[in-house]
Design an enzyme around this catalytic site. Structure first.
Site, PDB file in Angstrom:
ATOM      1  N   LEU A  21       0.992  -1.146   0.033  1.00  0.00           N
ATOM      2  CA  LEU A  21       0.003  -0.098   0.013  1.00  0.00           C
ATOM      3  C   LEU A  21       0.772   1.276   0.009  1.00  0.00           C
ATOM      4  CD1 LEU A  21      -2.736  -1.013   2.540  1.00  0.00           C
ATOM      5  CD2 LEU A  21      -2.906  -0.795   0.116  1.00  0.00           C
ATOM      6  N   LYS A  71      15.050  -6.532   4.534  1.00  0.00           N
ATOM      7  CA  LYS A  71      14.998  -5.664   5.720  1.00  0.00           C
ATOM      8  C   LYS A  71      16.516  -5.823   6.380  1.00  0.00           C
ATOM      9  CE  LYS A  71      10.687  -4.474   7.120  1.00  0.00           C
ATOM     10  NZ  LYS A  71       9.501  -4.572   7.948  1.00  0.00           N
ATOM     11  N   ASN A  92      13.865  -0.676   7.455  1.00  0.00           N
ATOM     12  CA  ASN A  92      12.915  -0.352   6.506  1.00  0.00           C
ATOM     13  C   ASN A  92      12.670   1.038   5.687  1.00  0.00           C
ATOM     14  OD1 ASN A  92      11.877   1.281   8.767  1.00  0.00           O
ATOM     15  ND2 ASN A  92       9.750   0.733   8.287  1.00  0.00           N
ATOM     16  N   GLY A 131       5.488 -14.821  17.249  1.00  0.00           N
ATOM     17  CA  GLY A 131       6.554 -14.433  16.196  1.00  0.00           C
ATOM     18  C   GLY A 131       8.127 -14.145  16.796  1.00  0.00           C
ATOM     19  N   ALA A 132       8.845 -14.202  16.004  1.00  0.00           N
ATOM     20  CA  ALA A 132      10.228 -13.350  16.568  1.00  0.00           C
ATOM     21  C   ALA A 132      10.956 -12.935  15.383  1.00  0.00           C
ATOM     22  CB  ALA A 132      11.066 -14.653  17.221  1.00  0.00           C
ATOM     23  N   GLY A 133      10.332 -12.639  14.288  1.00  0.00           N
ATOM     24  CA  GLY A 133      11.075 -11.978  13.099  1.00  0.00           C
ATOM     25  C   GLY A 133      11.403 -10.584  13.330  1.00  0.00           C
ATOM     26  N   GLY A 134      11.395  -9.732  12.350  1.00  0.00           N
ATOM     27  CA  GLY A 134      11.868  -8.449  12.266  1.00  0.00           C
ATOM     28  C   GLY A 134      10.749  -7.469  13.047  1.00  0.00           C
ATOM     29  N   ALA A 135       9.620  -7.618  12.728  1.00  0.00           N
ATOM     30  CA  ALA A 135       8.546  -7.007  13.142  1.00  0.00           C
ATOM     31  C   ALA A 135       8.438  -7.381  14.603  1.00  0.00           C
ATOM     32  CB  ALA A 135       7.080  -7.188  12.549  1.00  0.00           C
ATOM     33  N   TYR A 228      -2.398  -5.632   8.414  1.00  0.00           N
ATOM     34  CA  TYR A 228      -3.078  -4.429   8.216  1.00  0.00           C
ATOM     35  C   TYR A 228      -4.106  -4.386   7.004  1.00  0.00           C
ATOM     36  CZ  TYR A 228       0.668  -4.159   4.769  1.00  0.00           C
ATOM     37  OH  TYR A 228       1.523  -4.289   3.696  1.00  0.00           O
TER      38      TYR A 228
HETATM   39  P1  NAP Z   1       9.512 -12.111   9.560  1.00  0.00           P
HETATM   40  O1  NAP Z   1      10.678 -11.445   9.634  1.00  0.00           O
HETATM   41  O2  NAP Z   1       9.306 -13.166   8.253  1.00  0.00           O
HETATM   42  O3  NAP Z   1       8.937 -12.915  10.534  1.00  0.00           O
HETATM   43  C1  NAP Z   1       7.724 -13.474  10.533  1.00  0.00           C
HETATM   44  C2  NAP Z   1       7.614 -14.329  11.897  1.00  0.00           C
HETATM   45  O4  NAP Z   1       6.417 -14.965  11.712  1.00  0.00           O
HETATM   46  C3  NAP Z   1       8.629 -15.332  12.195  1.00  0.00           C
HETATM   47  O5  NAP Z   1       8.873 -15.614  13.576  1.00  0.00           O
HETATM   48  C4  NAP Z   1       8.235 -16.682  11.476  1.00  0.00           C
HETATM   49  O6  NAP Z   1       8.385 -17.775  12.069  1.00  0.00           O
HETATM   50  C5  NAP Z   1       6.840 -16.499  12.113  1.00  0.00           C
HETATM   51  N1  NAP Z   1       5.577 -17.322  11.291  1.00  0.00           N
HETATM   52  C6  NAP Z   1       5.458 -17.101   9.830  1.00  0.00           C
HETATM   53  N2  NAP Z   1       4.639 -18.052   9.357  1.00  0.00           N
HETATM   54  C7  NAP Z   1       4.204 -18.741  10.593  1.00  0.00           C
HETATM   55  C8  NAP Z   1       3.165 -19.675  10.830  1.00  0.00           C
HETATM   56  N3  NAP Z   1       2.436 -20.310   9.708  1.00  0.00           N
HETATM   57  N4  NAP Z   1       2.966 -20.167  12.026  1.00  0.00           N
HETATM   58  C9  NAP Z   1       3.816 -19.909  12.946  1.00  0.00           C
HETATM   59  N5  NAP Z   1       4.729 -18.845  12.796  1.00  0.00           N
HETATM   60  C10 NAP Z   1       4.789 -18.152  11.674  1.00  0.00           C
HETATM   61  O7  NAP Z   1       8.080 -10.974   8.982  1.00  0.00           O
HETATM   62  P2  NAP Z   1       8.078  -9.435   9.955  1.00  0.00           P
HETATM   63  O8  NAP Z   1       8.867  -8.412   8.939  1.00  0.00           O
HETATM   64  O9  NAP Z   1       8.268  -9.740  11.265  1.00  0.00           O
HETATM   65  O10 NAP Z   1       6.584  -9.550   9.799  1.00  0.00           O
HETATM   66  C11 NAP Z   1       5.612 -10.193  10.102  1.00  0.00           C
HETATM   67  C12 NAP Z   1       4.225  -9.675  10.323  1.00  0.00           C
HETATM   68  O11 NAP Z   1       4.048  -8.243  10.399  1.00  0.00           O
HETATM   69  C13 NAP Z   1       3.531  -9.555   8.603  1.00  0.00           C
HETATM   70  O12 NAP Z   1       2.220  -9.877   8.555  1.00  0.00           O
HETATM   71  C14 NAP Z   1       3.716  -8.214   8.155  1.00  0.00           C
HETATM   72  O13 NAP Z   1       2.770  -7.894   7.121  1.00  0.00           O
HETATM   73  C15 NAP Z   1       3.128  -7.498   9.569  1.00  0.00           C
HETATM   74  N6  NAP Z   1       3.850  -6.008   9.677  1.00  0.00           N
HETATM   75  C16 NAP Z   1       3.155  -5.166   9.776  1.00  0.00           C
HETATM   76  C17 NAP Z   1       3.790  -3.794   9.681  1.00  0.00           C
HETATM   77  C18 NAP Z   1       2.696  -2.864   9.956  1.00  0.00           C
HETATM   78  O14 NAP Z   1       3.085  -1.502   9.701  1.00  0.00           O
HETATM   79  N7  NAP Z   1       1.311  -2.801  10.211  1.00  0.00           N
HETATM   80  C19 NAP Z   1       4.994  -3.620   9.691  1.00  0.00           C
HETATM   81  C20 NAP Z   1       5.811  -4.743   9.588  1.00  0.00           C
HETATM   82  C21 NAP Z   1       5.481  -6.004   9.649  1.00  0.00           C
HETATM   83  P3  NAP Z   1       9.625 -18.603  11.444  1.00  0.00           P
HETATM   84  O15 NAP Z   1      11.125 -18.028  11.890  1.00  0.00           O
HETATM   85  O16 NAP Z   1       9.586 -19.989  12.168  1.00  0.00           O
HETATM   86  O17 NAP Z   1       9.329 -18.799  10.009  1.00  0.00           O
END
Ligand code: NAP
Length: 286
Positions: A21, A71, A92, A131-135, A228
């Protein structure tokens, strides 16, 4: 005397970018403020990232957002990192300053602003983060530094990987209590937390169920889904049923975009107008 406004190029770097978006948000903001800027999608796979960055510099880009999967890897291609980006190991937002490229993480401040505006709360004691990724790292940084959280649960499908990845980052500058919880059994951790956040894409399609029961929630809690595209995600549906206050990720998306916008243009994003345009355009959070 008339001020000369230099035209500017900005964009979002990621792969894929079908559902972003950001072009809508930034181009409508430029138009609303009559700024001669254009925001484009720069869809680039990892193997071409370095070459693309050089091309953007040569073309005179003023700024860019960075999204998955770049990122973290983009850190090696910038000349300067903000302390927040350095701490969470993710960028970002890029801003070109002369020959130099600066890297920021506006997810942290974007999350903090949206939460403060929504809840009016300045402090929470405990947080459960799915979760434990970037966000998740950005959210944990904001909760620790801005909301005084000292008890964290990270709920993950692979907690060993999560523990290893979070240990490499410098999210916490003081003593905290961190516990890793299995994805399949989150209720006790959720019930013990003031704020619960979904920082995974689980539920993005609106269909998949979330491994949690309404009984884990109560009326004093805030449940925040970073997704979102919808305000009725599976996670938020369960939390609402359990009585928690709920918030979707659109406000964080807008707030982080507004911070990037100011870095590039020096101007405030017309947030209310952009929010209205998003809704009028047919993008209605479900
Ligand atoms: P990321 O770095 O790829 O991290 C994703 C996390 O989700 C990891 O811990 C991953 O675990 C876990 N995961 C993925 N699929 C899964 C599943 N089926 N079951 C259980 N755990 C799962 O991604 P990110 O950047 O952190 O983004 C995460 C979310 O936040 C996304 O939906 C993104 O759109 C949203 N976000 C929103 C904003 C906003 O402005 N609203 C900003 C940033 C991000 P593994 O390590 O085991 O794969």
């Amino acid at each position: 005397m008339k001020h000369k406004i230099r035209p500017g190029l900005a964009g979002i770097i990621g792969y894929p970018l079908d559902h972003s978006l950001s072009p809508f948000i930034h181009n409508h903001s430029f138009a609303a403020l009559k700024l001669p800027y254009v925001f484009v999608k720069i869809e680039v796979p990892a193997a071409k990232l370095k070459r693309t960055m050089q091309a953007l510099s040569d073309l005179g880009f003023v700024g860019a957002n960075v999204t998955m999967p770049h990122k973290e890897s983009i850190i090696n291609l910038v000349d300067w990192l903000s302390p927040e980006a350095l701490a969470v190991g993710a960028v970002n937002t890029l801003a070109w300053r002369g020959e130099k490229i600066k890297g920021y993480n506006t997810d942290i401040e974007g999350f903090a602003r949206s939460l403060e505006k929504f809840s009016g709360w300045k402090r929470f004691e405990s947080a459960a983060i799915f979760g434990a990724g970037g966000a998740a790292a950005a959210v944990a940084y904001a909760l620790f530094h801005r909301f005084a959280v000292r008890h964290f649960y990270f709920i993950c499908r692979n907690w060993r990987k999560a523990e290893k990845s979070l240990a490499k980052k410098n999210i916490f500058s003081d003593k905290v209590w961190v516990n890793f919880v299995d994805w399949a059994n989150p209720d006790a951790a959720v019930a013990s937390s003031d704020i619960i956040i979904n920082a995974t894409p689980v539920g993005m399609d609106g269909k998949r169920s979330f491994p949690i029961t309404p009984a884990a929630f109560n009326q004093k809690q805030v449940a925040y889904d970073l997704i979102y595209s919808s305000t009725t995600t599976p996670f938020l549906r369960v939390a609402k049923k359990g009585g928690a206050k709920t918030l979707g990720g659109l406000e964080m998306l807008l707030e982080q975009a507004a911070i990037s916008f100011k870095l590039w243009t020096g101007r405030e994003m017309p947030l209310a107008k952009v929010r209205g345009e998003l809704k009028r355009s047919g993008f209605r959070p479900r």
